[in-house]
Design a protein around this motif. Sequence first.
Motif, PDB file in Angstrom:
ATOM      1  N   GLY A  28       1.312  -1.500  -0.420  1.00 32.66           N
ATOM      2  CA  GLY A  28       0.238  -0.033  -0.368  1.00 32.66           C
ATOM      3  C   GLY A  28       1.167   1.297  -0.089  1.00 32.66           C
ATOM      4  N   GLY A  29       2.028   1.324  -0.136  1.00 31.20           N
ATOM      5  CA  GLY A  29       3.009   2.561   0.021  1.00 31.20           C
ATOM      6  C   GLY A  29       3.041   3.229  -1.011  1.00 31.20           C
ATOM      7  N   SER A  30       3.354   3.972  -1.217  1.00 27.89           N
ATOM      8  CA  SER A  30       4.134   4.881  -2.856  1.00 27.89           C
ATOM      9  C   SER A  30       4.752   5.313  -2.990  1.00 27.89           C
ATOM     10  CB  SER A  30       2.809   6.149  -2.787  1.00 27.89           C
ATOM     11  OG  SER A  30       2.454   6.750  -1.941  1.00 27.89           O
ATOM     12  N   LEU A  31       5.746   6.022  -3.694  1.00 32.84           N
ATOM     13  CA  LEU A  31       7.083   6.236  -3.876  1.00 32.84           C
ATOM     14  C   LEU A  31       6.585   7.990  -3.551  1.00 32.84           C
ATOM     15  CD1 LEU A  31      10.012   5.854  -4.957  1.00 32.84           C
ATOM     16  CD2 LEU A  31       8.766   6.746  -7.178  1.00 32.84           C
ATOM     17  N   CYS A  74      15.430   4.549  -3.013  1.00 31.43           N
ATOM     18  CA  CYS A  74      13.750   5.103  -2.893  1.00 31.43           C
ATOM     19  C   CYS A  74      13.587   5.273  -1.887  1.00 31.43           C
ATOM     20  CB  CYS A  74      13.151   3.388  -3.895  1.00 31.43           C
ATOM     21  SG  CYS A  74      13.160   3.050  -5.327  1.00 31.43           S
ATOM     22  N   ARG A  75      12.792   6.281  -1.619  1.00 29.71           N
ATOM     23  CA  ARG A  75      11.999   5.968  -0.217  1.00 29.71           C
ATOM     24  C   ARG A  75      10.177   6.210  -0.149  1.00 29.71           C
ATOM     25  NH1 ARG A  75      13.796  11.463   0.728  1.00 29.71           N
ATOM     26  NH2 ARG A  75      12.103  12.868   0.169  1.00 29.71           N
ATOM     27  N   TRP A  76       9.535   5.619   0.381  1.00 26.70           N
ATOM     28  CA  TRP A  76       8.351   5.352   0.377  1.00 26.70           C
ATOM     29  C   TRP A  76       7.388   5.711   0.855  1.00 26.70           C
ATOM     30  CZ3 TRP A  76       7.944   2.777  -4.549  1.00 26.70           C
ATOM     31  CH2 TRP A  76       9.273   2.142  -4.399  1.00 26.70           C
ATOM     32  N   THR A  77       6.364   6.067   0.964  1.00 26.02           N
ATOM     33  CA  THR A  77       5.199   6.822   2.403  1.00 26.02           C
ATOM     34  C   THR A  77       3.915   6.125   2.170  1.00 26.02           C
ATOM     35  OG1 THR A  77       4.219   8.167   0.689  1.00 26.02           O
ATOM     36  CG2 THR A  77       6.206   9.168   1.904  1.00 26.02           C
ATOM     37  N   SER A  78       3.587   5.747   3.269  1.00 24.51           N
ATOM     38  CA  SER A  78       2.682   4.155   3.645  1.00 24.51           C
ATOM     39  C   SER A  78       2.112   4.646   5.326  1.00 24.51           C
ATOM     40  CB  SER A  78       3.016   2.964   3.905  1.00 24.51           C
ATOM     41  OG  SER A  78       1.864   1.949   3.627  1.00 24.51           O
ATOM     42  N   ASP A  79       0.569   4.918   5.208  1.00 24.10           N
ATOM     43  CA  ASP A  79       0.631   5.061   6.215  1.00 24.10           C
ATOM     44  C   ASP A  79      -0.314   3.643   6.790  1.00 24.10           C
ATOM     45  OD1 ASP A  79      -0.215   7.486   5.894  1.00 24.10           O
ATOM     46  OD2 ASP A  79      -2.070   7.411   4.718  1.00 24.10           O
ATOM     47  N   PHE A  80       0.129   2.372   6.532  1.00 23.86           N
ATOM     48  CA  PHE A  80       0.050   1.540   7.033  1.00 23.86           C
ATOM     49  C   PHE A  80       1.079   1.078   8.850  1.00 23.86           C
ATOM     50  CE2 PHE A  80       0.077  -3.686   7.492  1.00 23.86           C
ATOM     51  CZ  PHE A  80      -0.732  -4.085   7.080  1.00 23.86           C
ATOM     52  N   ALA A  81       0.219   0.649   9.236  1.00 29.74           N
ATOM     53  CA  ALA A  81       1.003   0.332  10.547  1.00 29.74           C
ATOM     54  C   ALA A  81       0.772  -0.771  11.621  1.00 29.74           C
ATOM     55  CB  ALA A  81       0.662   2.068  12.536  1.00 29.74           C
ATOM     56  N   MET A  82       0.091  -1.524  11.523  1.00 28.68           N
ATOM     57  CA  MET A  82       0.237  -2.893  11.689  1.00 28.68           C
ATOM     58  C   MET A  82       0.883  -3.982  11.603  1.00 28.68           C
ATOM     59  SD  MET A  82      -3.790  -5.502  11.240  1.00 28.68           S
ATOM     60  CE  MET A  82      -4.663  -4.216  11.729  1.00 28.68           C
ATOM     61  N   SER A  83       1.424  -4.398  12.508  1.00 29.73           N
ATOM     62  CA  SER A  83       2.504  -5.613  12.409  1.00 29.73           C
ATOM     63  C   SER A  83       1.736  -6.513  12.494  1.00 29.73           C
ATOM     64  CB  SER A  83       3.448  -5.654  13.597  1.00 29.73           C
ATOM     65  OG  SER A  83       2.598  -5.796  15.105  1.00 29.73           O
ATOM     66  N   SER A  84       2.710  -7.689  12.721  1.00 28.35           N
ATOM     67  CA  SER A  84       2.101  -9.289  11.858  1.00 28.35           C
ATOM     68  C   SER A  84       1.893  -9.839  13.460  1.00 28.35           C
ATOM     69  CB  SER A  84       3.323  -9.942  11.819  1.00 28.35           C
ATOM     70  OG  SER A  84       3.633 -10.302  10.748  1.00 28.35           O
ATOM     71  N   ALA A  85       2.493  -9.474  14.892  1.00 27.67           N
ATOM     72  CA  ALA A  85       1.648  -9.218  16.034  1.00 27.67           C
ATOM     73  C   ALA A  85       0.311  -8.987  16.128  1.00 27.67           C
ATOM     74  CB  ALA A  85       2.849  -8.697  17.087  1.00 27.67           C
ATOM     75  N   ASP A  86      -0.048  -7.330  15.190  1.00 23.00           N
ATOM     76  CA  ASP A  86      -0.868  -7.027  15.969  1.00 23.00           C
ATOM     77  C   ASP A  86      -2.319  -7.796  15.310  1.00 23.00           C
ATOM     78  OD1 ASP A  86       0.211  -4.968  17.131  1.00 23.00           O
ATOM     79  OD2 ASP A  86       0.572  -3.545  15.305  1.00 23.00           O
ATOM     80  N   ILE A  87      -1.676  -8.687  13.642  1.00 25.10           N
ATOM     81  CA  ILE A  87      -2.713  -8.938  13.568  1.00 25.10           C
ATOM     82  C   ILE A  87      -3.428  -9.997  13.341  1.00 25.10           C
ATOM     83  CG2 ILE A  87      -2.700 -10.329  11.154  1.00 25.10           C
ATOM     84  CD1 ILE A  87      -1.377  -7.587   9.667  1.00 25.10           C
ATOM     85  N   SER A  88      -2.173 -10.894  14.435  1.00 21.02           N
ATOM     86  CA  SER A  88      -2.308 -12.113  15.440  1.00 21.02           C
ATOM     87  C   SER A  88      -3.423 -12.173  16.026  1.00 21.02           C
ATOM     88  CB  SER A  88      -1.121 -12.930  15.671  1.00 21.02           C
ATOM     89  OG  SER A  88      -1.168 -13.858  15.930  1.00 21.02           O
TER      90      SER A  88
END
Length: 244
Positions: A28-31, A74-88
Amino acid sequence: VTGRAIFGVDVRVPGMLFATVVRPDVLGGSLSAVVDTAARGVPGVRDVVTISSGVAVVADHTWAAFEGAAALQCRWTSDFAMSSADISRHNAELCEGEGVVAKEEGDAMVALAAGAKRHTAVYEVPYLAHATMEPMNCTAHVEADRCEIWAPTQNPQGTQQAAAQITGLPIENVTVHVTYLGCGWGRRSLTDFVEDAVETSMKAGAPVQVVWTREEDMRNDQYRPSSLIRFEGAVDEKGQLSAL
């Protein structure tokens, strides 16, 4: 380069180039910025172009494309902040609530309470990359009035439609050659790797074979979903299953 054999299909396209695509490090990130000076200095690299999915490095051969991609900054931006532990943890919380009943025979809760011994088991898997044996790849040749594609695709109609949409060509002007899959698992029914090749060919003004690195494949697969399943059951005095 006058052409090469692609997984059993003899492709002879004059001037064919080779490319790989660097994608966001988080889904979901963007350049937001790219410095390509070092990449362009790699012997064999012809061009560096941005496409919808990321940054494509176009070269005389695949290894030069890989080396150029490794040199990109490359520098990317993303609003996604959920980790694998969060998903579990989120999946575990869902298991505590009421589920949707798919099938019911008898009264499971009563049978569980009456069981001689109760057992609980939790099975969990994370989001999983398909990890196909053959790297994701596609060759596309986009011209003013036609588009020709060679791809190990499980969805040739979807491939044709995606290429027509990107190029603006009538769908009948898009030809898809289906090669051997080299392993699929359903992953090759999607068209992201095809879109990479079509866009890169358009930007490069030449036929291009795009090959994903294994690292990009693991980070940017169309993942099998994560799952957490909790079973609870009971057995009677003879050890026979009485409730599940």
